[in-house]
Design an enzyme around this catalytic site. Structure first.
Site, PDB file in Angstrom:
ATOM      1  N   TYR A 139       0.803  -1.277   0.014  1.00  0.00           N
ATOM      2  CA  TYR A 139      -0.002   0.120  -0.115  1.00  0.00           C
ATOM      3  C   TYR A 139       0.937   1.337   0.077  1.00  0.00           C
ATOM      4  O   TYR A 139       1.563   1.489   1.032  1.00  0.00           O
ATOM      5  CB  TYR A 139      -0.972  -0.070   1.128  1.00  0.00           C
ATOM      6  CG  TYR A 139      -2.008  -0.822   1.309  1.00  0.00           C
ATOM      7  CD1 TYR A 139      -2.322  -1.953   0.345  1.00  0.00           C
ATOM      8  CD2 TYR A 139      -2.742  -1.411   2.608  1.00  0.00           C
ATOM      9  CE1 TYR A 139      -3.060  -2.972   0.578  1.00  0.00           C
ATOM     10  CE2 TYR A 139      -3.527  -2.421   2.611  1.00  0.00           C
ATOM     11  CZ  TYR A 139      -3.672  -3.049   1.573  1.00  0.00           C
ATOM     12  OH  TYR A 139      -4.511  -4.127   1.593  1.00  0.00           O
ATOM     13  N   HIS A 158       0.344 -11.896   0.958  1.00  0.00           N
ATOM     14  CA  HIS A 158      -0.791 -10.922   0.332  1.00  0.00           C
ATOM     15  C   HIS A 158      -1.535 -11.722  -0.746  1.00  0.00           C
ATOM     16  O   HIS A 158      -2.761 -11.550  -0.916  1.00  0.00           O
ATOM     17  CB  HIS A 158      -0.055  -9.820  -0.328  1.00  0.00           C
ATOM     18  CG  HIS A 158      -0.956  -8.484  -0.470  1.00  0.00           C
ATOM     19  ND1 HIS A 158      -0.528  -7.259  -0.095  1.00  0.00           N
ATOM     20  CD2 HIS A 158      -2.287  -8.496  -0.438  1.00  0.00           C
ATOM     21  CE1 HIS A 158      -1.544  -6.297  -0.287  1.00  0.00           C
ATOM     22  NE2 HIS A 158      -2.528  -7.294  -0.544  1.00  0.00           N
TER      23      HIS A 158
END
Length: 284
Positions: free
Chosen positions: A54, A112
């Site tokens: 992010y 992830h």
């Protein structure tokens, strides 16, 4: 009383957390984002979710600033990219995340999504981080049923404590078999984007109709609160909606006041039907 979920080791967490995707993208918004996260923590939110991906680490930096005075109140989640999921990569990524987050440990470290590195190698790397005290739990993200089955070959029941996936009224495919598969393996399902992306879902007249029948501590319910209350209603699911402003965070917290009726649930099932067959896992 706020709903909770329980991890395999007995750790009990509120079922409402907060996500931070896209936070940290604009420096000018950092103070507002930090304040929003601190407001959440001070009002009972424990799970704060972020990822090295992010904003290329900027989200982790915002989270680190926000949680610094309240570290022991927070159950901190971050993620390693599949390209960094090797033995060496996991070790390096974890330490970089720790520096950005300004903490000595991560409560839950997730892969992830699945990449080319063998799962067994990543799992062994996670185990080493646990032994070193750098992480307390590990899990996965964007794992479909077959991926969870593959974990059986390299981990024990209860080692992987969470699977973070896209889950909301518009994306219910995980109900066909993944939610049950996670539950049977003592894996909590974490729902990202539980109220969608702010588009068509929240314009639904059905959500507006149901909202008209409910109130929260802040006043009449909103369609977004109904969508979030629906996810919170599910068993073994922890929702992590993003809220980058104080007001948005207040609205999300107030959604916990809503108790959906059988009529509400039936109406939602008609408007957003549950799956009748296996479909590929949705991702955004």
């Amino acid at each position: 009383m706020a709903k909770t979920v329980t991890l395999a080791d007995g750790t009990v967490l509120p079922a409402l957390g907060v996500g931070t995707w896209n936070m940290g993208e604009e420096t000018a918004r950092w103070p507002e984002e930090v304040e929003s996260l601190r407001y959440a923590i001070l009002n009972g939110v424990q799970v704060v979710d972020t990822a090295e991906m992010y904003g290329n680490g900027r989200s982790e930096s915002v989270v680190g600033e926000a949680i610094y005075p309240y570290r022991n109140k927070v159950f901190l989640v971050t993620k390693v990219l599949p390209t960094n999921a090797s033995t060496k990569g996991v070790a390096e990524s974890c330490r970089k995340s720790l520096r950005r987050l300004g903490t000595e440990w991560i409560d839950l470290y997730l892969l992830h999504w699945r990449g080319s590195v063998p799962l067994a190698e990543t799992v062994d790397a996670f185990r080493k981080l646990k032994q070193e005290g750098l992480i307390r739990h590990w899990g996965v993200s964007n794992f479909d049923t077959d991926d969870v089955y593959d974990l059986d070959g390299c981990s024990r029941i209860g080692e992987c404590v969470a699977n973070q996936v896209l889950y909301n009224l518009e994306h219910r495919g995980v109900e066909y078999d993944l939610l049950k598969t996670d539950y049977r393996r003592k894996i909590v399902t974490m729902a990202y984007s539980p109220i969608g992306q702010g588009g068509e879902l929240l314009q639904s007249p059905v959500l507006a109709d149901i909202a008209s029948r409910h109130k929260t501590a802040l006043g009449p319910a909103t369609p977004a609160q109904i969508a979030l209350a629906w996810v919170l209603h599910q068993n073994n699911v922890l929702a992590i909606p993003k809220a980058a402003t104080h007001e948005h965070m207040k609205q999300n917290l107030a959604a916990q006041d809503i108790v959906l009726t059988e009529q509400d649930l039936a109406q939602l099932d008609t408007a957003f039907p549950p799956p009748t067959k296996k479909t590929p896992l949705d991702m955004i």
